[in-house]
Design an enzyme around this catalytic site. Sequence first.
Site, PDB file in Angstrom:
ATOM      1  N   TYR A 296       0.834  -1.204   0.000  1.00 19.01           N
ATOM      2  CA  TYR A 296       0.000   0.000   0.000  1.00 19.01           C
ATOM      3  C   TYR A 296       0.863   1.246   0.000  1.00 19.01           C
ATOM      4  CZ  TYR A 296      -4.266  -2.556   1.223  1.00 19.01           C
ATOM      5  OH  TYR A 296      -5.344  -3.399   1.220  1.00 19.01           O
TER       6      TYR A 296
ATOM      7  N   ARG B 233      -3.075 -12.063   3.363  1.00 13.71           N
ATOM      8  CA  ARG B 233      -4.349 -11.629   2.818  1.00 13.71           C
ATOM      9  C   ARG B 233      -4.437 -12.038   1.352  1.00 13.71           C
ATOM     10  NH1 ARG B 233      -7.732  -8.225   4.259  1.00 13.71           N
ATOM     11  NH2 ARG B 233      -9.004  -9.999   3.692  1.00 13.71           N
TER      12      ARG B 233
ATOM     13  N   HIS C 237      -7.188  -8.437  -2.772  1.00 13.91           N
ATOM     14  CA  HIS C 237      -8.509  -7.863  -2.467  1.00 13.91           C
ATOM     15  C   HIS C 237      -8.527  -6.374  -2.763  1.00 13.91           C
ATOM     16  CE1 HIS C 237      -6.128  -7.273   1.191  1.00 13.91           C
ATOM     17  NE2 HIS C 237      -6.858  -6.178   1.392  1.00 13.91           N
TER      18      HIS C 237
ATOM     19  N   HIS D 236     -10.595  -2.933  -1.327  1.00 12.59           N
ATOM     20  CA  HIS D 236     -11.494  -2.397  -0.300  1.00 12.59           C
ATOM     21  C   HIS D 236     -12.540  -1.499  -0.966  1.00 12.59           C
ATOM     22  CE1 HIS D 236      -8.974  -3.537   3.225  1.00 12.59           C
ATOM     23  NE2 HIS D 236      -7.993  -3.444   2.329  1.00 12.59           N
TER      24      HIS D 236
ATOM     25  N   TYR E 178      -0.548 -10.026   0.407  1.00 15.85           N
ATOM     26  CA  TYR E 178       0.495  -9.546   1.325  1.00 15.85           C
ATOM     27  C   TYR E 178       0.375 -10.240   2.683  1.00 15.85           C
ATOM     28  CZ  TYR E 178      -3.262  -6.351   2.909  1.00 15.85           C
ATOM     29  OH  TYR E 178      -4.438  -5.823   3.363  1.00 15.85           O
TER      30      TYR E 178
HETATM   31 FE   LIG Z   1      -6.122  -4.531   2.531  1.00 16.26          FE
END
Ligand SMILES: [Fe+2]
Length: 259
Positions: A125, A174, A177, A179, A164
């Site tokens: 991110y 995870r 995905h 959000h 990640y």
């Molecule tokens: Fe996330």
Amino acid sequence: MPDETGTRITRGYTGYPETHAAMGSLYQRDFGQHPLPYSPGYKTTVARSPSLPLLSMPSTITEETGPVFGHEMLADLDNDLTCNFTGRPAIGERIIVHGRVTDQERRPQRGVLIEVWQANAGGRYRHRKDGYLAPLDPDFGGCGRCITDDEGRYEFHTIKPGAYPWPNGTNDWRPAHIHFSIFGTGFGQRLITQMYFEGDPLIPRCPIIATIPDPKVAERLVAPLDMAMAMPMDSLAYRFDIVLRGRRQTTFENRMEGL
Ligand SMILES: [Fe+2]
């Protein structure tokens, strides 16, 4: 991008939502369909979850009416994460994410603001607290938004995010995905959720997805590959339909004359 009728969608909603016509008290949420607040397998829920039973409050006009979003709020590239950060193309697998927003009575929800945020192709991110080893892409910001059209449809162009690791169990990852935050026409419809990708082997191993008690409900968060919407030599497509809370509207025929 052509839809199933061949119409090209270039941008979301362009009219003015019939906010007043859409007013009405909202159905009670079915918490049997939502993640369990206390799910020790997802460690942070232990501290976050309420220790006392929740109180149910009747909705008021504050929850039943809400934000009104218009086409003029958006910039041209707001729904194109492949190039909306610097204008240069981001690195990764180009995809289209699209779908329809309806309420639980299957009524299309137009004028709905959809905001998305995601990791880059390497699973990193653009956030100062993200210290994962994967590098930042200088041309990928990871945020976008759009507004649904008259049929409740929306569409994003983006890069498929990477998986990640996260500090929960000793080796938890995870699944890929995106959000989502969705504002309907009443604040009580606000929905924050995550979309996953068909076929990802990390989905059944994810402690966050496991907080949803019914696996059939969790499947609704998995977007199937949609080759009918893929752009040849350009992008694959995934379809993610979204259902917001419905309203207990009185049917038109039952209204008293003149009211
Ligand atoms: Fe996330």
